[in-house]
Design an enzyme around this catalytic site. Sequence first.
Site, mmCIF file in Angstrom:
data_model
loop_
_atom_site.group_PDB
_atom_site.id
_atom_site.type_symbol
_atom_site.label_atom_id
_atom_site.label_comp_id
_atom_site.label_asym_id
_atom_site.label_seq_id
_atom_site.Cartn_x
_atom_site.Cartn_y
_atom_site.Cartn_z
ATOM 1 N N CYS A 2 0.834 -1.199 0.000
ATOM 2 C CA CYS A 2 0.000 0.000 0.000
ATOM 3 C C CYS A 2 0.872 1.253 0.000
ATOM 4 C CB CYS A 2 -0.892 0.009 1.236
ATOM 5 S SG CYS A 2 -1.998 -1.399 1.343
ATOM 6 N N LEU A 53 -3.609 -2.032 -1.576
ATOM 7 C CA LEU A 53 -3.440 -3.312 -2.251
ATOM 8 C C LEU A 53 -4.131 -4.343 -1.362
ATOM 9 C CD1 LEU A 53 -2.220 -5.141 -4.427
ATOM 10 C CD2 LEU A 53 -0.168 -5.291 -3.014
ATOM 11 N N ILE A 55 -5.035 -7.622 0.124
ATOM 12 C CA ILE A 55 -4.523 -8.993 0.262
ATOM 13 C C ILE A 55 -5.272 -9.701 1.382
ATOM 14 C CG2 ILE A 55 -2.508 -10.406 0.798
ATOM 15 C CD1 ILE A 55 -0.811 -8.164 -0.457
ATOM 16 N N ILE A 56 -5.258 -9.097 2.571
ATOM 17 C CA ILE A 56 -5.983 -9.626 3.723
ATOM 18 C C ILE A 56 -7.114 -8.654 4.037
ATOM 19 C CG2 ILE A 56 -5.814 -10.109 6.204
ATOM 20 C CD1 ILE A 56 -3.004 -11.081 5.723
ATOM 21 N N GLU A 79 0.278 -4.773 8.865
ATOM 22 C CA GLU A 79 -0.563 -5.911 9.187
ATOM 23 C C GLU A 79 -0.322 -6.298 10.630
ATOM 24 O OE1 GLU A 79 -1.072 -10.533 7.790
ATOM 25 O OE2 GLU A 79 -0.235 -9.081 6.398
#
Length: 92
Positions: A2, A53, A55-56, A79
């Site tokens: 990101c 972005l 992803i999770i 994260e």
Amino acid sequence: MCGITGFITKDRESDPQSGEELLRKMCESIRHRGPDEQGTVIEGRVALGMRRLSIIDVRSGQQPIFSSDGNLVVVFNGEIYNYIEIRTDLEA
């Protein structure tokens, strides 16, 4: 990965529309860092923007994130790996 961008203006009387345009251009310049989503906020002299972005937490990871009373805002690039384990403690 990101991307986060933003600025603080010196001029307390600056034009909010010019700030929005600048922030939009800054976010667009880092589109390659996060092609999935863009979020922005301008409060007074502070402007924050981010590109995401996914992803999770693909469905609910939108930013900026506001506190429940709306007094605080954050953009976050990272994260929390043990979020499942600490969720109960954080909710309490």
